[in-house]
Design an enzyme around this catalytic site. Structure first.
Site, PDB file in Angstrom:
ATOM      1  N   ASP A  72       0.838  -1.183   0.012  1.00  0.00           N
ATOM      2  CA  ASP A  72      -0.120   0.143  -0.036  1.00  0.00           C
ATOM      3  C   ASP A  72       0.838   1.393  -0.117  1.00  0.00           C
ATOM      4  O   ASP A  72       0.464   2.220   0.492  1.00  0.00           O
ATOM      5  CB  ASP A  72      -1.079  -0.077   1.235  1.00  0.00           C
ATOM      6  N   THR A  77       2.732 -12.330   3.315  1.00  0.00           N
ATOM      7  CA  THR A  77       1.929 -13.044   2.320  1.00  0.00           C
ATOM      8  C   THR A  77       2.726 -14.355   1.690  1.00  0.00           C
ATOM      9  O   THR A  77       4.059 -14.534   2.377  1.00  0.00           O
ATOM     10  CB  THR A  77       1.676 -12.033   1.068  1.00  0.00           C
ATOM     11  N   ARG A  93     -10.272  -2.569   5.384  1.00  0.00           N
ATOM     12  CA  ARG A  93      -9.752  -2.385   6.519  1.00  0.00           C
ATOM     13  C   ARG A  93      -9.138  -1.362   7.013  1.00  0.00           C
ATOM     14  O   ARG A  93      -8.230  -0.591   6.155  1.00  0.00           O
ATOM     15  CB  ARG A  93      -8.943  -3.558   7.135  1.00  0.00           C
ATOM     16  N   GLN A 147       1.880  -5.998  -3.079  1.00  0.00           N
ATOM     17  CA  GLN A 147       2.391  -6.123  -1.618  1.00  0.00           C
ATOM     18  C   GLN A 147       3.848  -5.373  -1.357  1.00  0.00           C
ATOM     19  O   GLN A 147       4.188  -4.378  -2.291  1.00  0.00           O
ATOM     20  CB  GLN A 147       2.446  -7.440  -0.927  1.00  0.00           C
ATOM     21  N   LYS A 194       1.931   2.174  -5.072  1.00  0.00           N
ATOM     22  CA  LYS A 194       2.691   1.646  -6.190  1.00  0.00           C
ATOM     23  C   LYS A 194       1.870   1.943  -7.554  1.00  0.00           C
ATOM     24  O   LYS A 194       2.387   2.541  -8.723  1.00  0.00           O
ATOM     25  CB  LYS A 194       2.945   0.202  -6.357  1.00  0.00           C
ATOM     26  N   GLY A 249       0.099  14.052  -4.342  1.00  0.00           N
ATOM     27  CA  GLY A 249      -1.418  14.123  -4.445  1.00  0.00           C
ATOM     28  C   GLY A 249      -1.669  12.826  -5.189  1.00  0.00           C
ATOM     29  O   GLY A 249      -0.866  12.524  -5.845  1.00  0.00           O
ATOM     30  N   GLY A 286      -4.616  -4.443  -4.361  1.00  0.00           N
ATOM     31  CA  GLY A 286      -5.218  -3.538  -4.918  1.00  0.00           C
ATOM     32  C   GLY A 286      -4.724  -2.194  -5.098  1.00  0.00           C
ATOM     33  O   GLY A 286      -4.030  -1.759  -4.275  1.00  0.00           O
ATOM     34  N   HIS A 287      -4.873  -1.897  -6.335  1.00  0.00           N
ATOM     35  CA  HIS A 287      -4.338  -0.428  -6.707  1.00  0.00           C
ATOM     36  C   HIS A 287      -5.635   0.683  -6.881  1.00  0.00           C
ATOM     37  O   HIS A 287      -6.502   0.169  -7.688  1.00  0.00           O
ATOM     38  CB  HIS A 287      -3.727  -0.433  -8.095  1.00  0.00           C
TER      39      HIS A 287
HETATM   40  P1  IMP Z   1      -2.583 -12.818   2.412  1.00  0.00           P
HETATM   41  O1  IMP Z   1      -1.704 -12.303   1.217  1.00  0.00           O
HETATM   42  O2  IMP Z   1      -4.080 -12.509   2.071  1.00  0.00           O
HETATM   43  O3  IMP Z   1      -2.402 -14.210   2.668  1.00  0.00           O
HETATM   44  O4  IMP Z   1      -2.414 -11.943   3.595  1.00  0.00           O
HETATM   45  C1  IMP Z   1      -1.015 -11.989   4.529  1.00  0.00           C
HETATM   46  C2  IMP Z   1      -0.692 -10.604   5.105  1.00  0.00           C
HETATM   47  O5  IMP Z   1      -0.356  -9.651   3.754  1.00  0.00           O
HETATM   48  C3  IMP Z   1      -1.869  -9.936   5.780  1.00  0.00           C
HETATM   49  O6  IMP Z   1      -1.265  -8.975   6.784  1.00  0.00           O
HETATM   50  C4  IMP Z   1      -2.496  -8.875   4.635  1.00  0.00           C
HETATM   51  O7  IMP Z   1      -3.167  -7.929   5.321  1.00  0.00           O
HETATM   52  C5  IMP Z   1      -1.071  -8.534   3.869  1.00  0.00           C
HETATM   53  N1  IMP Z   1      -1.439  -8.195   2.710  1.00  0.00           N
HETATM   54  C6  IMP Z   1      -1.706  -9.037   1.489  1.00  0.00           C
HETATM   55  N2  IMP Z   1      -1.800  -8.252   0.511  1.00  0.00           N
HETATM   56  C7  IMP Z   1      -1.567  -6.893   0.693  1.00  0.00           C
HETATM   57  C8  IMP Z   1      -1.607  -5.807  -0.042  1.00  0.00           C
HETATM   58  O8  IMP Z   1      -1.721  -5.665  -1.209  1.00  0.00           O
HETATM   59  N3  IMP Z   1      -1.257  -4.619   0.758  1.00  0.00           N
HETATM   60  C9  IMP Z   1      -1.136  -4.552   2.142  1.00  0.00           C
HETATM   61  N4  IMP Z   1      -1.107  -5.722   2.923  1.00  0.00           N
HETATM   62  C10 IMP Z   1      -1.283  -6.964   2.111  1.00  0.00           C
END
Ligand code: IMP
Length: 443
Positions: free
Chosen positions: A27, A254, A318, A239, A30, A430, A54-55
């Protein structure tokens, strides 16, 4: 006699192939940087992760959220590729294709390719992800619940279903029947969850396979051909480095490798094809889900950043945990990714905070350390050591040149550059494409 000179056509007219990675816990913004760099590229490739990412992009005031398709799809003449290192939920992918088509952006197979070798997220992966988190209770990882971990587990266990399998009904049926025997045992007997029936899943996934078939191809060959013909490729990581399965805050990570090296394995190219690695650094730190976060702010300043920065997960909605910039984290990322440039995002959010802090090391039970300990037990003993800096009040979203920034904002950026030893390429002030300071020599 004149020596014969051999020219390698692959080296001539060479453009830069760039990898973009997150340096924190994801987050970092990117999407926007990738969007800016896409203007200079021909192909954009996703190489790991899945729809846990998610972008969010704002183009001409319109907001787009992508989970799988690279945001480069918003440019008319760019080709987007989803690599073999990505785990793909076909439902989400088709939804994104339809959404774009509805918005008047045509997503034909000329614009999008999906690797034959990409692993497919199945309903049992999501069911297992949710069941595991439920059983773990307070020890949960805080996953996105999208089935990412269980899908990568099957890939490594050699029982996974790949994109190509969706186009072969017999292969899909055989794999699905075998897998569901084991998964249903786990789901019902161990987790007390519902069993999943073969037939409806088979029917649905075969149908989705038919829809996706025109996009499914060998992207390694496509990228190789493109580079050989002088095209420029952008590799878009998802990520962040500290969520890396090998190098992150394990087990609160992840299940893939968001580091730059994974662009090679996740897209099917060799490391000699990569020229630059841009690390995205959010001007402060955020994290979603559980796990250590030493510079986290559980106070008014943290709330200010969370609200002003609209720090909500693009995938799960979240609230993101917020805190100060941590150079232990960033410097780890410089090393792990071999960064050649930095893009600083969300600098504008810090305006209005009187005193800023940056973490320059950890006090680990009386010992000053500069690297994050691997042991979570030892990490729990660490306290951040801060350097305080003066903040600024001015709204900087209209600034387009470094020299027009308030002095303290420039000092903040200089501190990042000096501490990491990596030059700044972009500073984002921005969410809009135009709200950026582009530094010469970026690519
Ligand atoms: P998973 O990738 O769904 O298995 O989640 C594992 C951990 O990575 C959790 O703490 C998620 O919140 C975090 N996570 C997975 N994808 C993202 C992302 O794109 N941005 C931020 N955190 C992520």
């Amino acid at each position: 006699m004149e020596p014969v000179r051999h020219f390698n056509s692959k080296g001539r007219n060479k453009m830069a192939n760039i990898v973009v990675v997150g340096t924190q816990w994801g987050d970092e913004g990117k999407g926007k940087v990738v969007d800016l760099l896409t203007a200079k590229c021909d192909l954009v490739v996703r190489f790991q992760g899945g729809n846990n990412a998610g972008h969010t992009l704002v183009v001409e005031g319109k907001q787009f959220i992508f989970h799988i398709i690279p945001s480069g799809i918003l440019y008319q003449h760019k080709k987007c590729l989803v690599g073999n290192g990505v785990v793909v939920d076909p439902d989400t992918l088709l939804e994104e294709i339809r959404g774009l088509n509805d918005a008047g952006i045509e997503v034909s197979p000329d614009r999008l390719s999906l690797s034959e070798r990409a692993h497919i997220i199945m309903p049992y992966h999501m069911a297992l992800d949710l069941a595991r988190e439920r059983v773990k209770g307070s020890g949960k990882i805080g996953t996105t619940g999208r089935g990412i971990g269980p899908c990568y587990e099957d890939k490594v266990a050699r029982t996974g279903i790949r994109a190509i399998d969706l186009t072969e009904p017999d292969t899909l049926e055989e794999k699905l029947r075998t897998n569901l025997k084991e998964k249903n045992f786990l789901l019902t007997e161990f987790f007390g969850a519902e069993a999943i029936e073969v037939e409806p899943v088979l029917e649905k996934y075969l149908k989705m396979g038919e829809e996706l078939k025109p996009y499914i191809t060998d992207i390694s060959i496509e990228i190789d051909d493109a580079i050989n013909s002088g095209k420029q490729v952008l590799f878009e990581g998802a990520q962040g480095t500290h969520l890396d399965i090998d190098h992150g805050t394990y087990p609160f990570v992840t299940s893939s490798n968001p580091v730059s090296g994974s662009a090679c394995t996740g897209a099917g190219i060799g490391p000699t094809r990569l020229d630059k690695v841009i690390g995205i650094v959010k001007a402060y730190t955020t994290r979603v889900g559980e796990g250590p976060f030493l510079t986290e702010l559980n106070d008014k300043v943290g709330n200010y950043i969370q609200e002003k920065g609209r720090e909500f997960g693009a995938t799960t909605g979240r609230k993101r945990r917020c805190g100060w910039l941590d150079f232990v984290v960033i410097k780890d990322s410089v090393r792990l990714n071999g960064l050649t440039g930095l893009a600083i995002t969300k600098l504008d959010i810090l305006a209005g905070i009187e005193k800023l802090k940056v973490c320059v090391g950890y006090d680990c039970d009386g010992e000053m350390i500069k690297q994050r300990p691997t042991s979570l037990k030892r990490l729990a003993l660490c306290k951040p050591v801060y350097r305080e800096m003066e903040g600024w009040n001015e709204d900087i979203s209209g600034v387009r040149k470094l020299e027009d920034l308030p002095l303290n904002a420039r000092r903040y950026l200089e501190t990042i550059e000096m501490t990491t030893g990596v030059p700044l390429s972009i500073v984002s002030v921005g969410p809009g494409r135009e709200e950026s300071i582009i530094i010469e020599g970026m690519s």
